[in-house]
Design an enzyme around this catalytic site. Structure first.
Site, short mmCIF file in Angstrom:
data_model
loop_
_atom_site.label_atom_id
_atom_site.label_comp_id
_atom_site.label_asym_id
_atom_site.label_seq_id
_atom_site.Cartn_x
_atom_site.Cartn_y
_atom_site.Cartn_z
N SER A 110 4.85 19.56 -61.58
CA SER A 110 5.37 18.90 -62.77
C SER A 110 6.86 19.21 -62.88
O SER A 110 7.28 20.36 -62.76
CB SER A 110 4.62 19.38 -64.02
OG SER A 110 4.61 20.79 -64.12
N ALA A 128 11.16 16.19 -67.46
CA ALA A 128 11.78 14.89 -67.66
C ALA A 128 12.02 14.14 -66.35
O ALA A 128 12.26 12.92 -66.36
CB ALA A 128 13.10 15.05 -68.40
N ASP A 132 -1.68 20.68 -69.09
CA ASP A 132 -3.12 20.82 -69.00
C ASP A 132 -3.78 19.44 -68.86
O ASP A 132 -4.76 19.28 -68.12
CB ASP A 132 -3.67 21.50 -70.26
CG ASP A 132 -3.02 22.86 -70.49
OD1 ASP A 132 -2.68 23.53 -69.51
OD2 ASP A 132 -2.85 23.24 -71.67
N GLY A 165 9.74 13.79 -63.97
CA GLY A 165 8.50 13.23 -63.44
C GLY A 165 7.61 14.26 -62.78
O GLY A 165 7.50 15.40 -63.25
#
Length: 309
Positions: A221, A224, A253, A226
């Site tokens: 992750s 911002a 999560d 992506g």
């Protein structure tokens, strides 16, 4: 069936402000308390997506009602090792004007060797009847850094595939046990590889480096920027979706839950990744720990952009 492990449950106190002022006066616009913990969040989201899920972990007698209410409301099964006292409280300050959350997390109540022995027995028992075991979140004081690795090794050899979403030493030690999937963020992947990862190809190459250590899939992750996913054969990038953000709590999560939901339904790497991105985005459109709306997930799934890298 998806089994999640929540070793360090928390009561999440979310307050919303407009324009957070460090060291200054902040007017609270809204406040709420929710049963939290990464393992619990993943289980509830899997249930919201329509799959069968259960949550195993430690639970505190004085706080149990809040947690049981959330699990029962979502239709999520649970099996706990019960401890005296109350769960830790995590303060989360959401600045609505910037879409940013500042978190203050307590460590939690310590556990002993007997508690951990009982927990290992419980998880091994549950994993004998499940397809995916999601090990996520912080561990309480008293847990050795390699406890997630111990669990992964304890369930090895069966049909259950282990997903690890941790940080620091517990992530580093856990990788040594070769989980099927891990989900670090950029900073965690940089810590694992010892170098800055600025461009998307850099992230992909770092993920492949971890795959070379025996991990099957690495999903990263990037906030911002992506997200990226890779296995030994393929790698994909998904840019951030343009959505109204009500809270970012639980988005990571939800990404794990969406991916596991996809894999559990026979989807390949690309499609399961898209489900993870859509699930995380739908969670950002939800306040507090309310489960994501299935309608939001379905709509966003059609809009997810996935690029091969």
């Amino acid at each position: 069936m998806v089994t999640t492990v929540c070793l360090n449950p928390s009561i999440d106190h979310m307050i919303c402000v407009d324009g957070f002022e460090y060291g200054g006066l902040n007017r609270v616009q809204s406040s709420r308390y929710d049963a939290g913990g990464k393992g619990l969040n993943v289980a509830v989201t899997v249930s919201a997506l329509g799959a069968e899920a259960e949550c195993a972990g430690f639970m505190f007698k004085e706080s149990a009602r809040l947690f049981e209410t959330r699990l029962l409301k979502s239709g999520t099964a649970y099996d706990f090792i019960w401890l005296d006292g109350s769960a830790r409280t995590n303060l989360k300050v959401f600045d609505r004007s910037r879409g940013v959350v500042t978190e203050f997390n307590e460590s939690g109540r310590g556990v002993g060797a007997l508690d951990l022995e009982r927990m290992t027995e419980l998880i091994v028992h549950r994993c004998a009847h499940t397809d995916f075991a999601v090990l996520s979140g912080s561990m309480p004081p008293g847990c050795p850094a390699d406890y997630y690795a111990q669990i992964i090794r304890a369930v090895a050899g069966g049909k259950c595939r282990c997903v690890l979403d941790a940080d620091g030493a517990s992530l580093r030690e856990g990788i040594q046990a070769r989980p099927w999937l891990i989900k670090p963020n950029r900073a965690e992947l940089e810590a694992l590889t010892g170098r800055r990862l600025q461009a998307i190809p850099d992230v992909r190459d770092a993920a492949r480096e971890i795959i070379g250590q025996g991990v099957g899939v690495v999903a990263v992750s990037l906030g911002a920027d992506g997200a990226v996913i890779a296995d030994a054969d393929e790698a994909f990038f998904a840019p951030r979706m343009e959505i109204p953000v009500r809270s970012t709590v639980g988005a990571g999560d939800a990404m794990v839950a969406g991916m596991v939901y996809g894999f559990a339904n026979g989807k390949g790497l690309r499609d399961a990744f898209g489900m993870g991105v859509a699930s995380a985005s739908a969670m950002c459109m939800t306040e507090g720990s309310e489960p994501l709306a299935r309608a939001d997930f379905t709509a966003l799934l059609q809009a997810v952009r996935i690029e091969r890298i």
